[in-house]
Design a protein around this motif. Structure first.
Motif, PDB file in Angstrom:
ATOM      1  N   SER A  31       0.846  -1.191   0.000  1.00  0.00           N
ATOM      2  CA  SER A  31       0.000   0.000   0.000  1.00  0.00           C
ATOM      3  C   SER A  31       0.882   1.241   0.000  1.00  0.00           C
ATOM      4  CB  SER A  31      -0.903  -0.009   1.239  1.00  0.00           C
ATOM      5  OG  SER A  31      -1.718   1.140   1.266  1.00  0.00           O
ATOM      6  N   HIS A  32       0.536   2.219  -0.840  1.00  0.00           N
ATOM      7  CA  HIS A  32       1.347   3.424  -0.971  1.00  0.00           C
ATOM      8  C   HIS A  32       0.460   4.560  -1.464  1.00  0.00           C
ATOM      9  CE1 HIS A  32       1.140   1.639  -4.959  1.00  0.00           C
ATOM     10  NE2 HIS A  32       1.430   2.829  -5.478  1.00  0.00           N
ATOM     11  N   ALA A  33       1.046   5.737  -1.617  1.00  0.00           N
ATOM     12  CA  ALA A  33       0.292   6.902  -2.081  1.00  0.00           C
ATOM     13  C   ALA A  33       1.181   7.763  -2.956  1.00  0.00           C
ATOM     14  CB  ALA A  33      -0.235   7.713  -0.898  1.00  0.00           C
ATOM     15  N   HIS A  34       0.558   8.641  -3.744  1.00  0.00           N
ATOM     16  CA  HIS A  34       1.264   9.596  -4.598  1.00  0.00           C
ATOM     17  C   HIS A  34       0.749  11.006  -4.288  1.00  0.00           C
ATOM     18  CE1 HIS A  34       2.383   6.085  -7.022  1.00  0.00           C
ATOM     19  NE2 HIS A  34       1.110   5.774  -7.073  1.00  0.00           N
ATOM     20  N   PRO A  35       1.552  12.024  -4.492  1.00  0.00           N
ATOM     21  CA  PRO A  35       1.074  13.396  -4.298  1.00  0.00           C
ATOM     22  C   PRO A  35       0.222  13.891  -5.464  1.00  0.00           C
ATOM     23  CG  PRO A  35       3.348  13.446  -5.006  1.00  0.00           C
ATOM     24  CD  PRO A  35       2.994  11.991  -4.810  1.00  0.00           C
ATOM     25  N   THR A  36       0.090  13.065  -6.481  1.00  0.00           N
ATOM     26  CA  THR A  36      -0.665  13.410  -7.687  1.00  0.00           C
ATOM     27  C   THR A  36      -2.092  12.875  -7.615  1.00  0.00           C
ATOM     28  OG1 THR A  36       0.121  11.373  -8.692  1.00  0.00           O
ATOM     29  CG2 THR A  36       1.382  13.377  -9.152  1.00  0.00           C
ATOM     30  N   LEU A  37      -2.953  13.389  -8.501  1.00  0.00           N
ATOM     31  CA  LEU A  37      -4.209  12.707  -8.800  1.00  0.00           C
ATOM     32  C   LEU A  37      -3.855  11.612  -9.792  1.00  0.00           C
ATOM     33  CD1 LEU A  37      -7.300  12.310  -8.870  1.00  0.00           C
ATOM     34  CD2 LEU A  37      -7.362  14.019 -10.717  1.00  0.00           C
ATOM     35  N   SER A  38      -4.137  10.363  -9.441  1.00  0.00           N
ATOM     36  CA  SER A  38      -3.762   9.238 -10.292  1.00  0.00           C
ATOM     37  C   SER A  38      -5.020   8.592 -10.856  1.00  0.00           C
ATOM     38  CB  SER A  38      -2.957   8.212  -9.496  1.00  0.00           C
ATOM     39  OG  SER A  38      -1.866   8.839  -8.836  1.00  0.00           O
ATOM     40  N   ILE A  39      -5.012   8.342 -12.158  1.00  0.00           N
ATOM     41  CA  ILE A  39      -6.151   7.720 -12.824  1.00  0.00           C
ATOM     42  C   ILE A  39      -5.626   6.531 -13.623  1.00  0.00           C
ATOM     43  CG2 ILE A  39      -8.062   8.030 -14.429  1.00  0.00           C
ATOM     44  CD1 ILE A  39      -8.009  11.006 -13.822  1.00  0.00           C
ATOM     45  N   GLY A  40      -6.207   5.355 -13.388  1.00  0.00           N
ATOM     46  CA  GLY A  40      -5.712   4.155 -14.043  1.00  0.00           C
ATOM     47  C   GLY A  40      -6.788   3.404 -14.787  1.00  0.00           C
ATOM     48  N   PHE A  41      -6.366   2.620 -15.766  1.00  0.00           N
ATOM     49  CA  PHE A  41      -7.289   1.746 -16.474  1.00  0.00           C
ATOM     50  C   PHE A  41      -6.557   0.502 -16.946  1.00  0.00           C
ATOM     51  CE2 PHE A  41      -5.718   4.762 -19.671  1.00  0.00           C
ATOM     52  CZ  PHE A  41      -5.354   3.951 -20.732  1.00  0.00           C
ATOM     53  N   PHE A  56     -11.945  -3.434  -4.759  1.00  0.00           N
ATOM     54  CA  PHE A  56     -12.734  -3.544  -5.982  1.00  0.00           C
ATOM     55  C   PHE A  56     -11.929  -4.324  -7.019  1.00  0.00           C
ATOM     56  CE2 PHE A  56     -13.270   0.512  -3.874  1.00  0.00           C
ATOM     57  CZ  PHE A  56     -14.642   0.624  -3.701  1.00  0.00           C
ATOM     58  N   PHE A  57     -12.626  -4.979  -7.922  1.00  0.00           N
ATOM     59  CA  PHE A  57     -11.959  -5.543  -9.090  1.00  0.00           C
ATOM     60  C   PHE A  57     -11.986  -4.495 -10.195  1.00  0.00           C
ATOM     61  CE2 PHE A  57     -13.108  -9.849  -7.351  1.00  0.00           C
ATOM     62  CZ  PHE A  57     -11.790 -10.236  -7.147  1.00  0.00           C
ATOM     63  N   LEU A  58     -10.817  -4.176 -10.725  1.00  0.00           N
ATOM     64  CA  LEU A  58     -10.719  -3.212 -11.818  1.00  0.00           C
ATOM     65  C   LEU A  58     -10.505  -3.966 -13.119  1.00  0.00           C
ATOM     66  CD1 LEU A  58     -10.514  -0.246 -12.753  1.00  0.00           C
ATOM     67  CD2 LEU A  58      -8.043  -0.385 -12.338  1.00  0.00           C
ATOM     68  N   GLU A  59     -11.425  -3.783 -14.064  1.00  0.00           N
ATOM     69  CA  GLU A  59     -11.346  -4.417 -15.376  1.00  0.00           C
ATOM     70  C   GLU A  59     -11.507  -3.353 -16.459  1.00  0.00           C
ATOM     71  OE1 GLU A  59     -13.310  -8.443 -15.584  1.00  0.00           O
ATOM     72  OE2 GLU A  59     -14.439  -7.593 -13.898  1.00  0.00           O
ATOM     73  N   GLN A  60     -11.376  -3.741 -17.710  1.00  0.00           N
ATOM     74  CA  GLN A  60     -11.558  -2.814 -18.814  1.00  0.00           C
ATOM     75  C   GLN A  60     -12.969  -2.214 -18.757  1.00  0.00           C
ATOM     76  OE1 GLN A  60      -9.973  -4.106 -22.740  1.00  0.00           O
ATOM     77  NE2 GLN A  60      -9.289  -5.945 -21.659  1.00  0.00           N
ATOM     78  N   GLY A  61     -13.045  -0.913 -19.010  1.00  0.00           N
ATOM     79  CA  GLY A  61     -14.329  -0.224 -18.981  1.00  0.00           C
ATOM     80  C   GLY A  61     -14.523   0.655 -17.766  1.00  0.00           C
ATOM     81  N   ALA A  62     -13.635   0.535 -16.770  1.00  0.00           N
ATOM     82  CA  ALA A  62     -13.731   1.347 -15.558  1.00  0.00           C
ATOM     83  C   ALA A  62     -12.448   2.136 -15.356  1.00  0.00           C
ATOM     84  CB  ALA A  62     -13.998   0.467 -14.343  1.00  0.00           C
ATOM     85  N   LEU A  63     -12.551   3.245 -14.651  1.00  0.00           N
ATOM     86  CA  LEU A  63     -11.395   4.066 -14.302  1.00  0.00           C
ATOM     87  C   LEU A  63     -11.188   4.026 -12.792  1.00  0.00           C
ATOM     88  CD1 LEU A  63     -12.031   7.245 -16.500  1.00  0.00           C
ATOM     89  CD2 LEU A  63     -10.375   5.420 -16.941  1.00  0.00           C
ATOM     90  N   ALA A  64      -9.947   3.774 -12.373  1.00  0.00           N
ATOM     91  CA  ALA A  64      -9.579   3.857 -10.964  1.00  0.00           C
ATOM     92  C   ALA A  64      -9.167   5.291 -10.671  1.00  0.00           C
ATOM     93  CB  ALA A  64      -8.430   2.904 -10.659  1.00  0.00           C
ATOM     94  N   ILE A  65      -9.773   5.902  -9.653  1.00  0.00           N
ATOM     95  CA  ILE A  65      -9.512   7.294  -9.309  1.00  0.00           C
ATOM     96  C   ILE A  65      -8.847   7.335  -7.944  1.00  0.00           C
ATOM     97  CG2 ILE A  65     -10.499   9.584  -9.042  1.00  0.00           C
ATOM     98  CD1 ILE A  65     -10.916   8.358 -11.833  1.00  0.00           C
ATOM     99  N   ILE A  66      -7.613   7.822  -7.888  1.00  0.00           N
ATOM    100  CA  ILE A  66      -6.853   7.841  -6.639  1.00  0.00           C
ATOM    101  C   ILE A  66      -6.456   9.287  -6.328  1.00  0.00           C
ATOM    102  CG2 ILE A  66      -4.876   6.898  -5.407  1.00  0.00           C
ATOM    103  CD1 ILE A  66      -4.785   4.734  -7.695  1.00  0.00           C
ATOM    104  N   PRO A  67      -7.135   9.936  -5.382  1.00  0.00           N
ATOM    105  CA  PRO A  67      -6.803  11.320  -5.024  1.00  0.00           C
ATOM    106  C   PRO A  67      -5.385  11.422  -4.456  1.00  0.00           C
ATOM    107  CG  PRO A  67      -8.970  10.721  -4.206  1.00  0.00           C
ATOM    108  CD  PRO A  67      -8.312   9.447  -4.653  1.00  0.00           C
ATOM    109  N   PRO A  68      -4.818  12.612  -4.436  1.00  0.00           N
ATOM    110  CA  PRO A  68      -3.476  12.787  -3.878  1.00  0.00           C
ATOM    111  C   PRO A  68      -3.388  12.275  -2.441  1.00  0.00           C
ATOM    112  CG  PRO A  68      -4.169  14.766  -5.026  1.00  0.00           C
ATOM    113  CD  PRO A  68      -5.368  13.872  -4.969  1.00  0.00           C
TER     114      PRO A  68
END
Length: 269
Positions: A31-41, A56-68
């Motif tokens: 587990s870790h964090a970034h100072p950025t807004l991170s968006i993954g797919f 959550f399970f992340l699959e194609q079609g969804a965006l992971a949103i990770i605030p700073p």
């Protein structure tokens, strides 16, 4: 057999965005964090996306949103590989775009969900980022800004900042200014006039980790920036407050699933 490949891409013309593309990976993260807004797919397969709000399970079609500064991990399902893209967006850059709709956004306001299913937004975002990966263009930057403006309008959480939250924000900013130092919880609590136990509990509620872990995330992020400009591993360890190079190597790999050298070699600008 396909082998794992990771590329980190930054842009001199657009320093507020970096893109990580990882193909056919089985590597796991702490587990870790970034100072950025991170968006993954996901490009292929699926991953277990763990956040303070749940798993959550992340699959194609969804965006992971990770605030700073939000603790998270995205790890492979047992005995499977996955390919994915993570986009790291400077928080101040995002706050300026968010402020076009929400004038109080001097810093990035909270977002409503760690996982979004919005077909048009997903398709537009992946199209923009794949274009970025192929080649840089000012038109891609404009498209990204437009996308973010729509995203923030739909997914910004309106809230009132309480006094306790403001104090925690100040603690976090103080840690950001002391990256090369090791600060004890008692020293932090004394500086901000708080009980150590109260500070630790409220800080973890707000940021998903202890002040010590938060400071480590900051040091890892600073090390990335030094590695990107060719700084030696020994100096990175020294400048970021690690005991020695092996200590730096161990924590960097836990956070990024790459060794410092792998990260430096695979960064493209």
């Amino acid at each position: 057999m396909k082998t794992t490949k990771t590329t980190m891409t930054g842009y001199k013309e657009a320093p507020f965005v970096q893109i990580r593309q990882t193909l056919q990976s089985e590597r796991a993260y702490e587990s870790h964090a970034h100072p950025t807004l991170s968006i993954g797919f996901m490009m292929e397969g699926k991953t277990c996306f763990q956040t303070p709000q749940g798993a959550f399970f992340l699959e194609q079609g969804a965006l992971a949103i990770i605030p700073p500064h939000t603790q998270h991990s995205c790890n492979p399902i047992k005995e499977s590989k996955r390919s994915y893209v993570m986009v790291y967006l400077d928080a101040d850059f995002c706050a300026r775009i968010q402020a076009r709709h929400f004038k109080e956004a001097s810093t990035l306001l909270p977002l409503t969900s760690p996982l979004i299913f919005h077909k048009e937004l997903f398709e537009a975002f992946t199209h923009i980022i794949k274009a970025f990966i192929k080649e840089y263009s000012p038109l891609h930057v404009k498209a990204l800004e437009s996308w973010l403006e729509t995203f923030f309008w739909l997914y910004t959480k309106r809230c009132v900042i309480k006094e306790t939250e403001e104090t925690l924000h100040n603690v976090a900013r103080f840690l950001e200014s002391r990256i090369d130092e090791t600060l004890s919880l008692s020293d932090l609590a004394k500086r901000f006039g708080l009980n150590s136990f109260v500070l630790a509990r409220h800080f973890k509620q707000a940021y998903g980790c202890t002040p010590k872990h938060y400071a480590l995330d900051l040091r890892i992020d600073h090390a990335k920036k030094l590695l990107q400009v060719g700084t030696s591993l020994a100096l990175c360890a020294q400048y970021c407050g690690f005991v020695d190079q092996s200590h730096f190597h161990r924590f960097f790999k836990r956070h990024t699933a790459l060794t410092p050298k792998e990260y430096q070699v695979n960064f493209v600008q």
